[in-house]
Design a protein around this motif. Structure first.
Motif, PDB file in Angstrom:
ATOM      1  N   SER A  74       0.576  -1.084   0.102  1.00 40.25           N
ATOM      2  CA  SER A  74       0.026   0.180   0.134  1.00 40.25           C
ATOM      3  C   SER A  74       0.795   1.204   0.094  1.00 40.25           C
ATOM      4  N   PHE A  75       1.688   1.080  -0.397  1.00 39.35           N
ATOM      5  CA  PHE A  75       2.650   2.547  -0.186  1.00 39.35           C
ATOM      6  C   PHE A  75       2.941   2.687  -1.350  1.00 39.35           C
ATOM      7  N   THR A  76       2.849   2.199  -2.959  1.00 43.68           N
ATOM      8  CA  THR A  76       2.495   3.259  -3.739  1.00 43.68           C
ATOM      9  C   THR A  76       1.888   4.829  -3.850  1.00 43.68           C
ATOM     10  N   LEU A  77       2.144   5.701  -4.567  1.00 44.18           N
ATOM     11  CA  LEU A  77       1.971   7.244  -3.821  1.00 44.18           C
ATOM     12  C   LEU A  77       0.365   7.217  -4.343  1.00 44.18           C
ATOM     13  N   ALA A  78      -0.335   5.936  -5.481  1.00 39.54           N
ATOM     14  CA  ALA A  78      -1.197   6.249  -6.130  1.00 39.54           C
ATOM     15  C   ALA A  78      -2.830   5.290  -5.034  1.00 39.54           C
ATOM     16  N   ALA A  79      -1.883   4.595  -4.490  1.00 38.58           N
ATOM     17  CA  ALA A  79      -2.361   3.629  -3.208  1.00 38.58           C
ATOM     18  C   ALA A  79      -3.109   4.279  -1.584  1.00 38.58           C
ATOM     19  N   ILE A  80      -1.216   5.476  -1.916  1.00 41.19           N
ATOM     20  CA  ILE A  80      -1.640   6.232   0.006  1.00 41.19           C
ATOM     21  C   ILE A  80      -2.334   7.376  -0.888  1.00 41.19           C
ATOM     22  N   ASN A  81      -2.517   7.756  -1.756  1.00 44.30           N
ATOM     23  CA  ASN A  81      -3.629   9.159  -1.637  1.00 44.30           C
ATOM     24  C   ASN A  81      -5.213   8.714  -2.085  1.00 44.30           C
ATOM     25  N   ASP A  82      -5.218   6.984  -2.899  1.00 42.25           N
ATOM     26  CA  ASP A  82      -6.623   6.329  -2.786  1.00 42.25           C
ATOM     27  C   ASP A  82      -7.055   5.960  -0.686  1.00 42.25           C
ATOM     28  N   ASN A  83      -5.864   5.572  -0.001  1.00 43.89           N
ATOM     29  CA  ASN A  83      -6.400   5.448   1.328  1.00 43.89           C
ATOM     30  C   ASN A  83      -6.544   6.779   2.261  1.00 43.89           C
ATOM     31  N   LEU A  84      -5.890   7.668   1.902  1.00 42.37           N
ATOM     32  CA  LEU A  84      -6.191   9.014   2.922  1.00 42.37           C
ATOM     33  C   LEU A  84      -7.355   9.221   2.156  1.00 42.37           C
ATOM     34  N   ARG A  85      -8.497   9.228   0.620  1.00 41.47           N
ATOM     35  CA  ARG A  85      -9.355   9.810   0.041  1.00 41.47           C
ATOM     36  C   ARG A  85     -10.164   8.665   0.571  1.00 41.47           C
ATOM     37  N   GLY A  86     -10.570   7.408   0.855  1.00 42.01           N
ATOM     38  CA  GLY A  86     -10.805   6.399   1.769  1.00 42.01           C
ATOM     39  C   GLY A  86     -10.976   6.998   3.285  1.00 42.01           C
ATOM     40  N   CYS A  87      -9.819   7.772   3.491  1.00 37.01           N
ATOM     41  CA  CYS A  87     -10.651   7.917   4.991  1.00 37.01           C
ATOM     42  C   CYS A  87     -11.490   8.998   5.462  1.00 37.01           C
ATOM     43  N   GLY A  88     -11.565   9.520   4.254  1.00 32.60           N
ATOM     44  CA  GLY A  88     -12.312  11.504   4.608  1.00 32.60           C
ATOM     45  C   GLY A  88     -11.462  12.541   4.506  1.00 32.60           C
ATOM     46  N   LEU A  89     -10.189  11.827   4.260  1.00 28.29           N
ATOM     47  CA  LEU A  89      -9.185  12.787   4.406  1.00 28.29           C
ATOM     48  C   LEU A  89      -8.812  14.019   3.068  1.00 28.29           C
ATOM     49  N   ASN A  90      -9.435  15.221   3.185  1.00 29.57           N
ATOM     50  CA  ASN A  90      -8.909  16.202   1.854  1.00 29.57           C
ATOM     51  C   ASN A  90      -7.406  16.645   1.739  1.00 29.57           C
ATOM     52  N   PRO A 140      -5.749  20.454  -0.684  1.00 30.09           N
ATOM     53  CA  PRO A 140      -6.058  21.019  -1.777  1.00 30.09           C
ATOM     54  C   PRO A 140      -7.324  22.043  -2.393  1.00 30.09           C
ATOM     55  N   ASP A 141      -8.793  21.509  -1.562  1.00 30.44           N
ATOM     56  CA  ASP A 141      -9.462  22.405  -1.749  1.00 30.44           C
ATOM     57  C   ASP A 141      -9.922  23.218  -0.490  1.00 30.44           C
ATOM     58  N   VAL A 142      -8.653  23.028   0.617  1.00 36.90           N
ATOM     59  CA  VAL A 142      -8.405  23.910   1.889  1.00 36.90           C
ATOM     60  C   VAL A 142      -8.038  24.977   1.964  1.00 36.90           C
ATOM     61  N   PRO A 143      -7.828  26.543   2.070  1.00 36.66           N
ATOM     62  CA  PRO A 143      -7.675  27.094   1.952  1.00 36.66           C
ATOM     63  C   PRO A 143      -6.710  27.301   3.883  1.00 36.66           C
ATOM     64  N   GLY A 144      -5.064  27.710   3.643  1.00 39.12           N
ATOM     65  CA  GLY A 144      -4.917  26.983   5.148  1.00 39.12           C
ATOM     66  C   GLY A 144      -4.874  26.129   5.759  1.00 39.12           C
ATOM     67  N   ILE A 145      -4.716  26.552   6.843  1.00 39.22           N
ATOM     68  CA  ILE A 145      -4.392  25.137   7.735  1.00 39.22           C
ATOM     69  C   ILE A 145      -5.763  24.500   7.807  1.00 39.22           C
ATOM     70  N   PRO A 146      -6.307  23.684   7.686  1.00 39.07           N
ATOM     71  CA  PRO A 146      -7.485  22.657   7.702  1.00 39.07           C
ATOM     72  C   PRO A 146      -8.032  22.654   9.695  1.00 39.07           C
ATOM     73  N   ASN A 167       6.393  17.563   4.287  1.00 45.70           N
ATOM     74  CA  ASN A 167       5.997  18.495   4.182  1.00 45.70           C
ATOM     75  C   ASN A 167       5.011  18.727   3.731  1.00 45.70           C
ATOM     76  N   TYR A 168       4.352  19.840   5.534  1.00 46.61           N
ATOM     77  CA  TYR A 168       2.757  20.053   4.726  1.00 46.61           C
ATOM     78  C   TYR A 168       2.751  21.626   4.267  1.00 46.61           C
ATOM     79  N   VAL A 169       2.198  21.517   3.451  1.00 43.72           N
ATOM     80  CA  VAL A 169       1.784  22.884   2.420  1.00 43.72           C
ATOM     81  C   VAL A 169       0.326  23.527   2.594  1.00 43.72           C
ATOM     82  N   TYR A 170       0.175  24.728   2.877  1.00 42.46           N
ATOM     83  CA  TYR A 170      -1.104  25.049   2.599  1.00 42.46           C
ATOM     84  C   TYR A 170      -0.872  26.352   1.410  1.00 42.46           C
ATOM     85  N   TRP A 171      -2.018  26.819   1.702  1.00 46.96           N
ATOM     86  CA  TRP A 171      -2.002  27.818   0.137  1.00 46.96           C
ATOM     87  C   TRP A 171      -2.898  28.671   0.755  1.00 46.96           C
ATOM     88  N   TYR A 172      -2.846  29.989   0.557  1.00 46.44           N
ATOM     89  CA  TYR A 172      -3.302  31.287   1.249  1.00 46.44           C
ATOM     90  C   TYR A 172      -3.304  31.559  -0.234  1.00 46.44           C
TER      91      TYR A 172
END
Length: 190
Positions: free
Chosen positions: A94-110, A127-133, A154-159
């Motif tokens: 489960s450690f490919t990039l696609a599998a990790i992103n699928d698991n995050l989406r499945g957990c309800g994380l944006n 991606p859909d949350v400005p600032g720190i969620p 590294n966590y990336v936030y956008w403003y």
């Protein structure tokens, strides 16, 4: 006879001699036994529903969540089932990039993980949350449990950018007229 089980018992026993005529005692006995069997059938139906992740609605989901380190970030039964399913899929492959992103989406994380080009470093964006969620500390724990532990995250936030702010508000007076706090102003990216 009201219950479905009582009717079925009567039909099965009717060919036998003692049950050919519906007496008061016989009917009452079958009705009582039928109600008890209907109760057992209802309890078994509920148990079957709650025992399967795909159909669980209440205590079955809670029992499954208790087995995990973190509760999924989901509220509705359907979302909780999807999140639990994603968490249970995590395994050695489960450690490919696609599998990790699928698991995050499945957990309800944006959240979305991407590689940085630097070995051992990944970026996590919201991606859909400005600032720190909201609820970031809880999300961070789940994300870091899903990601391989040797990776630096590294966590990336956008403003809002100055260019967008100037486009949206021609003067400082326009900003002040709307009465935004600095935190609210930073997140006005839409």
């Amino acid at each position: 006879m009201r219950g479905d089980s009582a009717r079925r018992m009567w039909e099965m026993l009717a060919p036998l001699g003692p049950y050919r005529r519906q007496g008061v005692y016989t009917a009452g006995e079958l009705e009582g036994e039928g109600q008890a069997l209907d109760g057992v059938a209802a309890a078994l139906e509920e148990l079957e529903r709650e025992a399967l992740l795909d159909t669980a609605e209440s205590y079955g989901l809670e029992a499954m969540e208790e087995l995990l380190v973190h509760r999924p970030v989901a509220q509705t039964p359907q979302d909780r089932r999807g999140a639990l399913s994603a968490l249970l899929r995590i395994g050695g492959d489960s450690f490919t990039l696609a599998a990790i992103n699928d698991n995050l989406r499945g957990c309800g994380l944006n959240a979305q993980v991407s590689e940085t080009g630097e070995p051992g470093v990944v970026e996590v964006r919201f991606p859909d949350v400005p600032g720190i969620p909201e609820g970031f500390d809880r999300m961070r724990k789940i994300i870091e449990d899903i990601l391989p532990c040797h990776l630096k995250v590294n966590y990336v936030y956008w403003y809002i950018t100055w260019a967008l702010m100037e486009e949206r508000f021609p003067t400082w007076g326009d900003i002040e007229a709307e009465g935004h706090s600095w935190e609210a102003l930073e997140k006005l990216v839409r």
